[in-house]
Structures are given as structure tokens and as C-alpha cells.
Design a protein around this motif. Sequence first.
Motif: not given
Length: 177
Positions: A26-31, A79-81, A86-91, A95-96
Motif C-alpha cells: 500500500e505504501l509502494g514499498e517492496l519488503c 481511485w480517489p487520490f 497523495d495516497w501515502r500522505s492521506a489520512d 485510505r480505509n
Amino acid sequence: MGYSFEWADLREPATTARSRHQAHIELGELCQGCTDKYHSLAAAYHFHLLNTAGMAFCRDGMRRTGMTYQATPQPFPDWPFDDTDDWRSADQSRRNAYFEAERAASAQTVTGMVGIPEFKLTRNGPWLVGAREIEQALILYHASSPSLHAEMEGDDLWVTWLNWLRQTVSHGGITVG
């Protein structure tokens, strides 16, 4: 293109591993560590079809035995972002709200119909096939003709698929990914 199915409700510790994996995505990270752990722990709750031919065979068997029905899916929410920033910084509540709308769209059924809407099995999701849908489909399968059962159950893929579906009823159904 293959198909990947997973129990909707995983057992611990796979549930926690899936949550961590999804949070990173969701945060665009690859762990890689979280991804590997999730795939390892959830492997027992997966069913994979390596190509479209396998899914076509299972879908055809389900259609022939009355387990599915034809319907047109309703669209998923837009997609509302503005962008990924915008996605990452959204409250989190924003996102929920999107996740809730997406989950409702992925779980959609058609009022008055029984079984599984076939559109959930024609392309990768994110579709959610609920336990009740699968339960209804299995009832319809058992009501189909014994000669059709004998024909279908002569194929190992069908037997494996059917047994896996039976398991998923007590685990919230399946996600199609």
C-alpha cells in the motif's frame, strides 16, 4: 497468465504476515523479507492454476454442474487520490474508506442468484468469493447428475479443485488474485 487463490481468512501467523505484506504494498514499498515470510506462511492456504486452460477447465465444470451463474460485474470504485504521494500522505481514514469500497466491489453478488458469479473466475481480482457463495455452489454440485459427477471426478484437477473449495467454506471463502 495463471490464477492464484487464497483462503479469505488465514490462520495465524499467516494473517499477520499478510497484513504486513499488504501494508508495504500500500505504501509502494517492496519488503522482500515480509513478502517471503507471507508467501511461506500462506502457502498451505493457496491454490494455484498455472495457466488459463486449468481455470477454463474448472470454470467449465462449475458451469456444467450449475455452480456458477452469468452476470455482469459492477465497476470498482475510481481511485480517489491524485497520485501515489497523495495516497501515502492521506489520512488513514481516507485510505480505509477506499479499501472498504473496493472490498464491497470485490465481494459483489447478484441479488436472487445462487452460487458464484462467473465473472469472479474469468480474470484475476481482487475478487472475494464468500463462503456462502461457495457453500451454495457445492450444494448445486451435489444436486447435479451422478453421471456428471462420475465424469468430472475422473479428472484429478477437478477433484483437487472441488476438495479445496470445500475447505474454504470454513475459512471465509477465497480471494482471487
